[in-house]
Design an enzyme around this catalytic site. Structure first.
Site, PDB file in Angstrom:
ATOM      1  N   HIS A  58       0.729  -1.194   0.019  1.00 17.57           N
ATOM      2  CA  HIS A  58      -0.054   0.029  -0.178  1.00 17.57           C
ATOM      3  C   HIS A  58       0.839   1.421   0.223  1.00 17.57           C
ATOM      4  O   HIS A  58       0.456   2.419   0.332  1.00 17.57           O
ATOM      5  CB  HIS A  58      -0.645   0.098   1.376  1.00 17.57           C
ATOM      6  CG  HIS A  58      -1.620  -1.017   1.502  1.00 17.57           C
ATOM      7  ND1 HIS A  58      -2.736  -1.177   0.441  1.00 17.57           N
ATOM      8  CD2 HIS A  58      -1.870  -2.049   2.230  1.00 17.57           C
ATOM      9  CE1 HIS A  58      -3.519  -2.530   0.873  1.00 17.57           C
ATOM     10  NE2 HIS A  58      -2.906  -2.998   2.037  1.00 17.57           N
ATOM     11  N   HIS A 223      -8.509  -3.843  -0.629  1.00 17.32           N
ATOM     12  CA  HIS A 223      -7.490  -4.857  -0.941  1.00 17.32           C
ATOM     13  C   HIS A 223      -8.683  -5.633  -2.097  1.00 17.32           C
ATOM     14  O   HIS A 223      -8.519  -6.543  -2.479  1.00 17.32           O
ATOM     15  CB  HIS A 223      -7.317  -5.977   0.298  1.00 17.32           C
ATOM     16  CG  HIS A 223      -6.843  -5.276   1.099  1.00 17.32           C
ATOM     17  ND1 HIS A 223      -7.557  -4.534   2.225  1.00 17.32           N
ATOM     18  CD2 HIS A 223      -5.652  -5.275   1.410  1.00 17.32           C
ATOM     19  CE1 HIS A 223      -6.538  -4.410   3.015  1.00 17.32           C
ATOM     20  NE2 HIS A 223      -5.456  -4.424   2.839  1.00 17.32           N
TER      21      HIS A 223
END
Ligand SMILES: Nc1ncnc2c1ncn2[C@@H]1O[C@H](COP(=O)(O)OP(=O)(O)O)[C@@H](O)[C@H]1O
Ligand SMILES: Nc1ncnc2c1ncn2[C@@H]1O[C@H](COP(=O)(O)OP(=O)(O)O)[C@@H](O)[C@H]1O
Ligand SMILES: [Mg+2]
Ligand SMILES: [Mg+2]
Ligand SMILES: [Mg+2]
Ligand SMILES: [Mg+2]
Lengths: 336, 208, 336, 208
Positions: A58, A223
């Site tokens: 991320h 996600h």
């Protein structure tokens, strides 16, 4: 189709990216024990330390915000996978042994929460748990604002928490005071994500979700966990208004209030688009008489090369405004 | 009839092989409702398990299982790490210092593993998680042992029950993990974690 | 296939993105006459001003670097299209009338150069051209280092020029001195770009180039203009080494030298990947005994959602190191 | 035979229509070797031209053409802006204050336009740019006028020569603009700018 990413052995993604990160910013961060990203120069012991945990993949989140005015330690897991309890425990122990107190910030995702809980159990055995206070972020409003908080994910709002709590910690506030400012902010913030295009999971090469060519999804998690708001593509202005309306309602901002607006790119969505969306939000908030006291547009917590963004709004008061504006010196958020 | 530490080690290695051979399928299942990495994570966890089981080959059963659990925890395994890790650690706690297990010990070992895992989550059967394979797997094992079956027989029953439990998750709506935000759209695919749990049991059974 | 971007009418892309940008960073920038991005608070008249020009669609470049320690005015064209001479002239005139001198930084692209030349002709008529000195950046080494400089494109290196020249200007140096530092840096920097995936031109919805599923191209320009280095996908380490080898040769760095390394993401390539590439560069430079005196990894000059990055290397001496490290306060580059 | 300001305005509007109707094709051509936006840029430039030609309808030919050129310059047209803008501005300079043009005036107008444009670039015929359509277009116009042909006849010859010049660019290697870095790979497609220049001439001819 082959995955088109710059990498070596997929099994080495996380250690290699961490090595590269600390090599690029050696004056800001260092790596301890392979998976703990710590400040290059530690904060003094009389100040509260900020510790967080989360999966990799991320970038720049979460470790990009380690540094003066924000985090002290970020415990990194593997790609999209929370770190195991032993490493989290080690970080908490280091921080609690050295500092007057520790603010432990957990994004509400099952793996992170379980790992954090087990690490806290271990810390309890050392008699150090009392030095730690926990902030659990859960500002995703996709499931609806009445949904129990354990069912609401922590999205980019963590960055705001790091910033305001980090400012309080840097100012030498006590653990209770640092917790209080973080808790206040945490309770008046909200995020909504929108997805346009999927991303490739870099370990498997697989797409993390599917969306038709003319579809978008409001409420997508970070996600690729789907939300409940699939619709046809909307214009930037319409998207901005639909999302801002829900966020403003969630934080309860009304005429005369001041808010922080953050647009967080998921990966492939351009700054160009995010600026256009921001313009839409500004136009909309102007009609409501709500002031934008602070704002930023960029990539803070990405989902590989996913197309989309997270829109974040928090209500500001003087204390939070000052904490947001306070100096910070991290690789991916610097305030003079 | 009892089973030895060596057999337990064989069971552990067998289940690791079984799970690793299904890692791609498990990631695909996870991508339907989660983030598509369950197989990757399981494979990493099983690498850790194999290493621990080999390192501790000469130690008692409980110590070997504890080491497996701890290494899973250390493998940064998202949700899988704390859940699978505590299953092994609980199994280890129940068998600490033991070098062989009776049927009763064997069932108790799984019960303690399940109990430890369940401390980590509020998920109940029907919530579309690995609990849906674990609970029938352990309960069936206990029932077969109590009914006087041999350990291999009981383990085979258990694996069948775990597989059936996993298969049923396609009808459930997810209440935990990354899939919960999907709401009704989570109905349809089977749960990745329940499937891997059923392979774990299948791997154990195949070694006996 | 429909273009998946957040926008309204494609004809309004540039004005809308600029409005959104200045609305998000009102304490740093303001818009003059619709297409000139200027500092919110002007620099004092006794300091040299920095002016640049270029098309939009590359956000945050170029306007994201307007602010203390970097640019004074960025003249924005349209998407991938240089601004017309009249606006460039207006910016130069504003700057030259107010400040002791103007450093005018032009990236070597046909449209930009033609526009800049015509604007300078107009300024000549006003008798103001003497107050302006020009830096033309042309650090792309894709066509080969022996290629005449007018055939070498200006890529992300402009950002480095803004930074070092901006520091000199902020320090109150004369136009000749500011020019000298910029010129020195300009002559010892080099960039090479690599592309993996195409981008969509946001005005037309068309792909800006084609690459096969297993191909990459070293030497791609920042608008999808092809280079000459198509090859099969390489690993991150190999890519890093192949590119760094050429760059180090181009800038003539040898053992004991110190360099600035910048990795500039094209759009869809993740920070994760860029960190891994950076690790590869570091490993390689370590073997050569070349020191990384400064580095940064991020998106500075993008090409919509193109996959790939630009690798930039410049030789540093004490003066350039200090100028790079000097404070800056722009929306997309802040140094404390 | 002379032509009036009104006819010049008709020519300008006709070429704008012609170019705008081909904008998608021009962007596609540009994407082969450049950044794929030539049509978009030309369309924006032609919007500016139409506006200027209408605003200045009652002014002399030179003033109208100058305004067209200036507005193109203001339209932020990448390479197109300075090149097309100076073509019009040069044409305007040659016809300043005039309300009608002889054949000689007409040819001189194009020559001055070409000269002004060529001040902006070192590109020569054969370098795969709009020069490859412009030069034969203007030279043929001059030759036909000198050969005593009427303005419409000469303009038709000119347009045909510009089109032929543009078509030949497929054999050339680009030496200027975004395509130059392609090297030999630039051989094959025709040049976007040369093609648009040929449409400009075709539009002029169609109005006469
Ligand atoms: N809170 C929870 N309780 C029980 N099981 C869970 C929980 N969260 C996730 N799981 C199980 O874990 C599986 C996903 O594992 P994995 O993909 O490895 O982790 P992550 O979701 O962190 O990517 C799910 O299919 C589910 O069976
Ligand atoms: N230096 C130059 N000299 C002459 N013509 C040029 C030059 N650069 C570009 N051109 C012409 O301009 C065309 C491209 O125009 P356009 O796409 O509008 O501009 P840009 O390249 O800035 O995107 C090319 O096809 C070529 O004919
Ligand atoms: Mg995961
Ligand atoms: Mg998963
Ligand atoms: Mg262009
Ligand atoms: Mg073009």
């Amino acid at each position: 189709m082959a995955m088109k990413k710059f990498m070596n052995d997929p099994a080495d993604l996380t250690p290699e990216l961490l090595e590269g990160y600390v090599a690029a910013y050696p004056s800001k961060v260092k790596l301890v024990n392979g998976k703990l990203v710590c400040r290059a120069e530690e904060k003094s012991a009389d100040k509260v330390a900020l510790v967080t945990l989360g999966g990799a993949g991320h970038e720049p989140a979460l470790s990009g915000f380690v540094g003066e005015g924000m985090l002290d330690i970020s415990v990194v897991g593997d790609i999209f996978a929370a770190p195991g309890p032993p490493n989290v425990y080690q970080a908490l122990k280091m921080a609690a042994e050295k500092h007057v107190g520790v603010l432990f910030i957990i994004l509400n995702h099952a793996g992170d929460v379980m790992s954090a809980n087990m690490a806290m159990d271990m810390l309890e055995n050392d008699g150090l748990a009392d030095k730690v206070k926990i902030i659990n972020t859960h500002e995703d409003i996709a499931p609806g604002v009445d949904t129990p908080i354990e069912d609401r994910r922590g999205l980019v709002g963590c960055v705001g928490v790091y910033k305001v709590a980090g400012a309080a910690a840097e100012a030498g506030k006590s653990l209770d005071e640092v917790f209080a400012v973080a808790d206040k902010f945490n309770n008046q913030m909200a995020t909504l994500a929108v997805a346009l295009k999927t991303a490739t999971h870099p370990s498997t090469g697989g797409a993390i979700f599917e969306l038709a060519a003319d579809e978008m999804e409001i409420g997508m998690g970070q996600h690729g966990e789907a939300g409940t708001g699939r619709s046809a593509m909307l214009s930037a202005d319409k998207t901005a208004e639909v999302m801002a309306t829900q966020l403003i309602k969630a934080v309860g901002a009304t005429e005369g209030d001041s808010v922080l607006v953050m647009i967080n790119g998921a990966g492939a969505t351009t700054l160009m688009e995010m600026f256009i969306v921001f313009r839409g939000i500004k136009t909309y908030l102007d009609t409501l008489g709500i002031k934008i006291g602070a704002s930023c547009v960029g990539e803070y917590l990405t989902v590989q090369e996913m197309g989309g963004f997270q829109m974040f709004i928090a209500k500001l008061d003087d204390e939070l405004q000052a904490a947001w504006d306070a100096p910070a010196d991290t690789a991916y958020m610097t305030v003079r | 009839m009892t089973i030895t530490a060596e057999t337990i080690q064989t069971m552990i290695l067998s289940s690791a092989t079984e799970l690793r051979s299904h890692h791609e399928e498990l990631s695909v299942l996870d991508s339907a409702t989660g983030d598509g990495d369950h197989g990757t994570t399981i494979a990493r966890a099983m690498d850790a398990v194999v290493k621990a089981a080999q390192d501790k080959a000469s130690e008692p059963i409980g110590e070997m299982l504890h080491a497996c659990g701890w290494e899973i925890m250390c493998s940064d395994g998202g949700s899988t790490g704390p859940l699978y890790g505590s299953l092994y650690m609980g199994m280890g706690k129940a068998t600490k210092g033991k070098t062989e297990l009776t049927g009763e010990d064997f069932a108790a070992m799984f019960e303690e593993g399940m109990a430890t895992l369940r401390k980590q989550t509020k998920a109940e059967p029907g919530d579309k998680t690995l609990i849906d394979a674990l609970v029938p797997g352990v309960e069936t094992l206990r029932a077969s042992i109590d009914a006087g079956k041999s350990i291999p027989e009981a383990m085979a029953d258990s694996a069948a029950a775990a597989a059936a439990g996993a298969a049923k998750t396609c009808d459930y709506q997810a209440k935990f993990g990354r899939a919960r935000n999907l709401g009704e759209r989570s109905i349809g695919p089977v749960d990745a974690g329940a499937t891997s749990m059923s392979y774990l049991f299948a791997g154990f059974a195949a070694a006996l």
